[in-house]
Design a protein around this motif. Structure first.
Motif, mmCIF file in Angstrom:
data_model
loop_
_atom_site.group_PDB
_atom_site.id
_atom_site.type_symbol
_atom_site.label_atom_id
_atom_site.label_comp_id
_atom_site.label_asym_id
_atom_site.label_seq_id
_atom_site.Cartn_x
_atom_site.Cartn_y
_atom_site.Cartn_z
ATOM 1 N N UNK A 1 4.598 -13.785 7.570
ATOM 2 C CA UNK A 1 5.946 -13.292 7.270
ATOM 3 C C UNK A 1 6.036 -12.734 5.857
ATOM 4 N N UNK A 2 5.415 -13.434 4.905
ATOM 5 C CA UNK A 2 5.470 -13.035 3.491
ATOM 6 C C UNK A 2 4.056 -12.664 3.039
ATOM 7 N N UNK A 3 3.591 -11.544 3.528
ATOM 8 C CA UNK A 3 2.206 -11.140 3.289
ATOM 9 C C UNK A 3 1.907 -10.978 1.802
ATOM 10 N N UNK A 4 0.876 -11.696 1.336
ATOM 11 C CA UNK A 4 0.425 -11.569 -0.047
ATOM 12 C C UNK A 4 1.240 -12.316 -1.073
ATOM 13 N N UNK A 5 2.268 -13.035 -0.649
ATOM 14 C CA UNK A 5 3.126 -13.760 -1.603
ATOM 15 C C UNK A 5 2.531 -15.136 -1.877
ATOM 16 N N UNK A 6 2.348 -15.517 -3.162
ATOM 17 C CA UNK A 6 1.773 -16.825 -3.476
ATOM 18 C C UNK A 6 2.694 -17.971 -3.054
#
Length: 379
Positions: free
Chosen positions: A50-55
């Motif tokens: 859902x939150x691609x690439x978010x730490x």
């Protein structure tokens, strides 16, 4: 600032607030849950989808705060998109350093820039020495950089705590989020509601967290005298009677929980190190006193930020939760009432709370409720 607030059950999201239009543009995700959920992070794939690439910064808890509710073995998470504020996240593994001081120094060196304004920490709550961690960070950071956060929990088990950044989830981890620039406003509130009782005593013999003597007398004997009939319920009743410790020339006392008592050595064991020469006073409080302290903390945070609060991260002590059970829900209700319905409320119950106490420098506290209030200036 835009915020998504959500929980996850069987990889299915339930949103109570959803403002982020492009999920991959979120700055970071805070994920508070039980140790059980972190040991098998099946949820992580759903978040990354859902939150691609978010730490994703995760932290085990002794209870989760979601909106205005206190939950157990659930998920309390937020995705935050900062529109004018750069952030950086650094992870340290305690086993890679000589001690907690060096780990804190490493984190500060990685984050330190002239425009660093605030650092939010989630730290292992069992292996890491929170006081030394902060001392290590302040050996590097400029005075105007504030620090807040908390020590991870493990329910009432006191066995193992976990912190993670993405899929690196393990004991001994410390995650730090740095906020940069002049567009962020932070307010802090912390209050225990505990009253100091009796005269000040000098710690005359101690090693680490273990106090053997106060004013040259067995520490446990003096502590039992203070508890009266409640001494028969030790160690459980120690939650009712924390201690206030003043280190060196510091005027501000910090609250420490008495975790254990040692009948053989007549000693008491605290939730943080205490050095010989420190001063100590016993403490006690009633439920109403603790709730007044919560109101004071919320007022402190609101007055300091001097603008509508967009996000309030609450870290409160497991000791308070164990002591008052379901009635402790009132402290979250009061917090919500004072910070306003416009603010997203999230947080967890911890093994230690990190927050500035009556001064700029943060301290490790126990038996307190702390609030980090945040808003972003867009003009």
């Amino acid at each position: 600032m835009k915020i998504d607030q959500f929980s996850i059950d069987n990889n299915r999201f339930t949103f109570s607030k959803r403002e982020i239009v492009e999920p991959e543009e979120a700055s970071f995700i805070l994920f508070f849950t039980s140790r059980t959920h972190l040991e098998k992070p099946d949820w992580l794939a759903a978040i990354h989808e859902t939150y691609a690439g978010v730490p994703v910064v995760s932290c085990s808890t002794s209870g989760e705060i979601y909106e205005a509710d206190i939950l157990d073995d659930s998920v309390s998470a937020i995705a935050v998109q900062l529109e004018k504020t750069p952030t950086r996240i650094v992870l340290a593994h305690l086993q890679d350093f000589k001690n907690s001081f060096e780990a804190g120094k490493y984190l500060a060196e990685k984050l330190n820039q002239p425009d660093l304004k605030h650092v939010f920490i989630t730290s292992d709550g069992w292996l890491v020495n929170g006081t030394d961690l902060l001392d290590g960070m302040y050996s590097v950071l400029q005075d105007q950089v504030t620090i807040s956060g908390g020590m991870a929990g493990d329910g009432a088990n006191f066995a193992q705590t976990l912190v993670g950044l993405n899929d690196d989830i393990q004991s001994g981890n410390i995650a730090a989020i740095g906020f940069y620039g002049d567009k962020m406003k932070f307010g802090f509130g912390s209050h225990g509601g505990w009253d100091e009782y009796g005269s000040s005593m000098k710690v005359t013999r101690a090693t680490g967290r273990v106090i053997y003597e106060l004013d040259g007398k067995p520490a446990l004997d003096l502590y039992k005298l203070h508890l009266g009939d409640d001494a028969n319920g030790l160690p459980g009743t120690a939650l009712l009677y924390p201690v206030a410790v003043t280190f060196g020339d510091h005027r501000d006392a910090v609250v420490r929980t008495v975790h254990y008592v040692d009948e053989l050595n007549k000693s008491i064991v605290l939730g943080g190190d205490v050095s010989e020469g420190s001063s100590m006073r016993f403490m006690r409080a009633e439920f109403d006193d603790l709730m007044k302290g919560v109101e004071e903390a919320a007022v402190q945070a609101s007055e300091m930020i001097q603008s509508p609060i967009e996000l309030a991260i609450v870290v409160s002590c497991i000791g308070r939760k164990l002591l008052f059970g379901q009635t402790i829900q009132k402290e979250i209700d009061l917090t919500k009432d004072h910070i306003g319905n416009q603010a997203v409320l999230v947080g967890f119950y911890s093994y230690g709370e990190i927050c500035p106490v009556k001064k700029e420098f943060a301290q490790l506290n126990h038996q307190m409720l702390t609030i980090t209030a945040i808003s972003e200036i867009l003009h």
